[in-house]
Design a protein around this motif. Structure first.
Motif, PDB file in Angstrom:
ATOM      1  N   GLY A   1       0.941  -1.254  -0.089  1.00  0.00           N
ATOM      2  CA  GLY A   1       0.033  -0.056   0.088  1.00  0.00           C
ATOM      3  C   GLY A   1       0.797   1.136   0.101  1.00  0.00           C
ATOM      4  N   GLU A   2       2.150   1.278  -0.156  1.00  0.00           N
ATOM      5  CA  GLU A   2       2.974   2.177  -0.178  1.00  0.00           C
ATOM      6  C   GLU A   2       3.723   2.587  -1.430  1.00  0.00           C
ATOM      7  OE1 GLU A   2       4.585   2.324   4.591  1.00  0.00           O
ATOM      8  OE2 GLU A   2       5.794   1.311   3.139  1.00  0.00           O
ATOM      9  N   ILE A   3       4.180   3.842  -1.456  1.00  0.00           N
ATOM     10  CA  ILE A   3       5.046   4.361  -2.710  1.00  0.00           C
ATOM     11  C   ILE A   3       6.158   5.098  -1.980  1.00  0.00           C
ATOM     12  CG2 ILE A   3       3.437   4.238  -4.499  1.00  0.00           C
ATOM     13  CD1 ILE A   3       2.823   7.345  -3.910  1.00  0.00           C
ATOM     14  N   ARG A   4       7.271   4.999  -2.881  1.00  0.00           N
ATOM     15  CA  ARG A   4       8.431   5.748  -2.674  1.00  0.00           C
ATOM     16  C   ARG A   4       8.729   6.892  -3.458  1.00  0.00           C
ATOM     17  NH1 ARG A   4      13.324   2.504  -2.826  1.00  0.00           N
ATOM     18  NH2 ARG A   4      13.528   3.458  -5.235  1.00  0.00           N
ATOM     19  N   VAL A   5       8.718   8.029  -3.029  1.00  0.00           N
ATOM     20  CA  VAL A   5       8.469   9.446  -3.895  1.00  0.00           C
ATOM     21  C   VAL A   5       9.838  10.132  -3.758  1.00  0.00           C
ATOM     22  CG1 VAL A   5       7.405  11.547  -4.200  1.00  0.00           C
ATOM     23  CG2 VAL A   5       6.156   9.559  -3.500  1.00  0.00           C
ATOM     24  N   ARG A   6      10.377  10.753  -4.967  1.00  0.00           N
ATOM     25  CA  ARG A   6      11.507  11.583  -5.032  1.00  0.00           C
ATOM     26  C   ARG A   6      10.963  13.014  -5.049  1.00  0.00           C
ATOM     27  NH1 ARG A   6      13.979  10.153  -9.224  1.00  0.00           N
ATOM     28  NH2 ARG A   6      15.502   8.789  -8.179  1.00  0.00           N
ATOM     29  N   ASN A   7      11.117  13.961  -3.955  1.00  0.00           N
ATOM     30  CA  ASN A   7      10.436  15.252  -4.012  1.00  0.00           C
ATOM     31  C   ASN A   7      11.050  16.173  -4.956  1.00  0.00           C
ATOM     32  OD1 ASN A   7       8.297  14.449  -1.994  1.00  0.00           O
ATOM     33  ND2 ASN A   7       9.854  14.699  -0.305  1.00  0.00           N
ATOM     34  N   LYS A   8      10.309  16.881  -5.622  1.00  0.00           N
ATOM     35  CA  LYS A   8      10.579  17.956  -6.423  1.00  0.00           C
ATOM     36  C   LYS A   8      10.425  19.257  -6.010  1.00  0.00           C
ATOM     37  CE  LYS A   8       9.777  15.838 -10.918  1.00  0.00           C
ATOM     38  NZ  LYS A   8      11.025  15.754 -11.478  1.00  0.00           N
ATOM     39  N   ALA A   9       9.696  19.456  -5.065  1.00  0.00           N
ATOM     40  CA  ALA A   9       9.455  20.797  -4.472  1.00  0.00           C
ATOM     41  C   ALA A   9       8.468  20.475  -3.152  1.00  0.00           C
ATOM     42  CB  ALA A   9       8.594  21.624  -5.337  1.00  0.00           C
ATOM     43  N   ILE A  10       8.828  21.250  -2.114  1.00  0.00           N
ATOM     44  CA  ILE A  10       8.212  20.894  -0.598  1.00  0.00           C
ATOM     45  C   ILE A  10       7.866  22.092  -0.344  1.00  0.00           C
ATOM     46  CG2 ILE A  10       8.673  20.499   1.642  1.00  0.00           C
ATOM     47  CD1 ILE A  10      11.481  18.909   0.089  1.00  0.00           C
ATOM     48  N   GLY A  11       6.387  22.374   0.252  1.00  0.00           N
ATOM     49  CA  GLY A  11       5.799  23.395   0.778  1.00  0.00           C
ATOM     50  C   GLY A  11       6.222  23.706   2.268  1.00  0.00           C
ATOM     51  N   LEU A  12       6.387  25.128   2.590  1.00  0.00           N
ATOM     52  CA  LEU A  12       6.700  25.483   3.808  1.00  0.00           C
ATOM     53  C   LEU A  12       5.550  26.121   4.546  1.00  0.00           C
ATOM     54  CD1 LEU A  12       8.666  25.875   6.263  1.00  0.00           C
ATOM     55  CD2 LEU A  12       9.305  28.355   5.012  1.00  0.00           C
ATOM     56  N   ASN A  13       5.084  25.512   5.634  1.00  0.00           N
ATOM     57  CA  ASN A  13       3.841  25.876   6.215  1.00  0.00           C
ATOM     58  C   ASN A  13       4.140  26.493   7.643  1.00  0.00           C
ATOM     59  OD1 ASN A  13       1.550  25.584   4.245  1.00  0.00           O
ATOM     60  ND2 ASN A  13       2.907  23.622   3.966  1.00  0.00           N
TER      61      ASN A  13
ATOM     62  N   GLY B   1       7.037  14.514   6.940  1.00  0.00           N
ATOM     63  CA  GLY B   1       8.290  14.002   6.567  1.00  0.00           C
ATOM     64  C   GLY B   1       8.659  14.295   5.301  1.00  0.00           C
ATOM     65  N   SER B   2       8.114  15.447   4.711  1.00  0.00           N
ATOM     66  CA  SER B   2       8.373  15.996   3.370  1.00  0.00           C
ATOM     67  C   SER B   2       9.791  16.655   3.202  1.00  0.00           C
ATOM     68  CB  SER B   2       7.086  16.860   2.960  1.00  0.00           C
ATOM     69  OG  SER B   2       7.243  18.281   3.607  1.00  0.00           O
ATOM     70  N   TYR B   3      10.113  16.924   4.462  1.00  0.00           N
ATOM     71  CA  TYR B   3      11.588  17.958   4.317  1.00  0.00           C
ATOM     72  C   TYR B   3      12.765  16.867   4.023  1.00  0.00           C
ATOM     73  CZ  TYR B   3      10.032  22.157   6.447  1.00  0.00           C
ATOM     74  OH  TYR B   3       9.316  23.499   6.747  1.00  0.00           O
ATOM     75  N   SER B   4      12.657  16.072   3.088  1.00  0.00           N
ATOM     76  CA  SER B   4      13.568  14.991   2.703  1.00  0.00           C
ATOM     77  C   SER B   4      13.591  14.745   1.106  1.00  0.00           C
ATOM     78  CB  SER B   4      12.994  13.525   3.363  1.00  0.00           C
ATOM     79  OG  SER B   4      13.958  12.554   2.932  1.00  0.00           O
ATOM     80  N   GLU B   5      14.568  14.356   0.716  1.00  0.00           N
ATOM     81  CA  GLU B   5      14.929  14.337  -0.873  1.00  0.00           C
ATOM     82  C   GLU B   5      14.027  13.066  -1.269  1.00  0.00           C
ATOM     83  OE1 GLU B   5      19.634  15.311  -1.353  1.00  0.00           O
ATOM     84  OE2 GLU B   5      19.151  13.530  -0.670  1.00  0.00           O
ATOM     85  N   GLN B   6      13.898  12.059  -0.583  1.00  0.00           N
ATOM     86  CA  GLN B   6      12.919  10.967  -0.901  1.00  0.00           C
ATOM     87  C   GLN B   6      12.121  10.484   0.369  1.00  0.00           C
ATOM     88  OE1 GLN B   6      13.865   7.793  -3.714  1.00  0.00           O
ATOM     89  NE2 GLN B   6      15.926   8.793  -3.850  1.00  0.00           N
TER      90      GLN B   6
END
Length: 323
Positions: free
Chosen positions: A29-41, A92-97
């Motif tokens: 049920g999971e995926i691994r993602v390489r983040n392209k852009a991360i929102g700061l809130n 956990g979005s502050y990560s390359e993946q």
């Protein structure tokens, strides 16, 4: 190993550390993602400094757009190479993946730029429930938006204007006043130079506003209550200046006011809610109803500086981190 921002203790921006982390392979049920852009809130600040408690150590961040690099066993509906976006459900979005549950992400429409999407997912969905569910803004209403040039404030002003409301916005600088006017504010108040309560009374001929959207908290809360008309709605969805002082129920009774403190998760509690909400946001971005101001971009490794600038109100519009 990939690089990520890690927090081992609550505190100021200096606790944001750039470290190696192991993320492993996606499970069922999971995926691994390489983040392209991360929102700061601003919620990232509340989590970092311990206003919202989470177990340490942790990787902050609740919003990103990325490319699927691996799919867990037996998972259908997602494939390597897909562009996806998510907000609110997972930290956990502050990560390359990172590893994500597939049912927590949405496909990125081809007509939405990844940087725009990363800066509008959480803020746009927040704006949607503030305007349509916390208080249903309609033609003829008058609304007061604090921090009108901020990420959510900017979207609130534009969307409320499109619904036919008269929009009053408060800002701290001339530069931010210019942005608020561009975002279709009918009236802009420089709160450092003017008393916003007096200005609102003058603008509304003493009648007050139907609703106040307040993300500032302590510094504006009491004045916001004074700006409301009889049976007005006080919607406080943040506390950048600190938690407001307690208010006895009798203080609300003077004008029979309504007070609510909404949270993202309570208004996006099911996948159906989330898909409907973000679908409306993306449609308004694509049609031009919402113009997203991505005014600041920082390398992910410089997240601490981004936090400093956000907290000191040096930023306007949206801020994104680039891995």
């Amino acid at each position: 190993m990939v690089k990520a921002i890690r927090v081992h203790e609550f505190g100021g921006p200096e606790v944001l550390k750039w470290e190696d982390v192991e993320i492993g392979e996606p499970g069922e049920g999971e995926i691994r993602v390489r983040n392209k852009a991360i929102g700061l809130n601003f919620v990232d600040v509340y989590i970092r400094n311990g206003v919202y408690k989470v177990p340490t150590p942790f990787t902050p961040g609740v919003e990103a757009v990325g490319e699927v690099t691996a799919v867990g066993p037996g998972l259908t509906g997602r494939k390597v190479g897909d562009l996806i976006a998510y907000a609110g459900e997972t930290m956990g979005s502050y990560s390359e993946q990172q590893i994500l549950l597939a049912n927590h992400v949405v496909p990125l429409p081809p007509n939405i730029d990844p940087i725009i999407a990363a800066s509008v997912m959480l803020k746009g969905m927040t704006t949607q429930y503030l305007l349509h569910h916390c208080f249903k803004v309609e033609r003829g209403h008058t609304v007061l938006v604090h921090a009108a040039a901020g990420g959510v404030g900017s979207l609130l002003c534009q969307w409320a204007k499109s619904l036919g409301a008269t929009v009053i916005g408060t800002v701290s600088t001339k530069e931010k006043a210019g942005q608020a006017k561009d975002d279709r504010c009918h009236h802009v108040i420089m709160y450092k130079d003017e008393d916003f309560v007096t200005c609102v009374n003058e603008i509304t001929s003493g009648n007050g506003v139907d609703v106040v959207y307040d993300s500032v908290g302590k510094d504006t809360f009491q004045g916001s209550l004074e700006c409301l008309k009889i049976r007005g709605y006080m919607v406080i969805f943040g506390q950048s200046s600190g938690e407001p002082d307690p208010v006895p129920p009798t203080a609300l009774g003077v004008k029979s006011l309504f007070l609510t403190r909404p949270t993202f998760r309570r208004y996006n509690s099911t996948r159906e809610d989330m898909l409907e909400n973000i679908g409306e946001v993306f449609a308004n971005v694509a049609s031009g109803v919402l113009r997203v101001h991505v005014n600041h971009r920082y390398p992910l490794s410089q997240a601490a500086q981004a936090h400093r600038d956000l907290e000191s109100r040096k930023t306007s519009g949206s801020v994104v981190l680039i891995p």
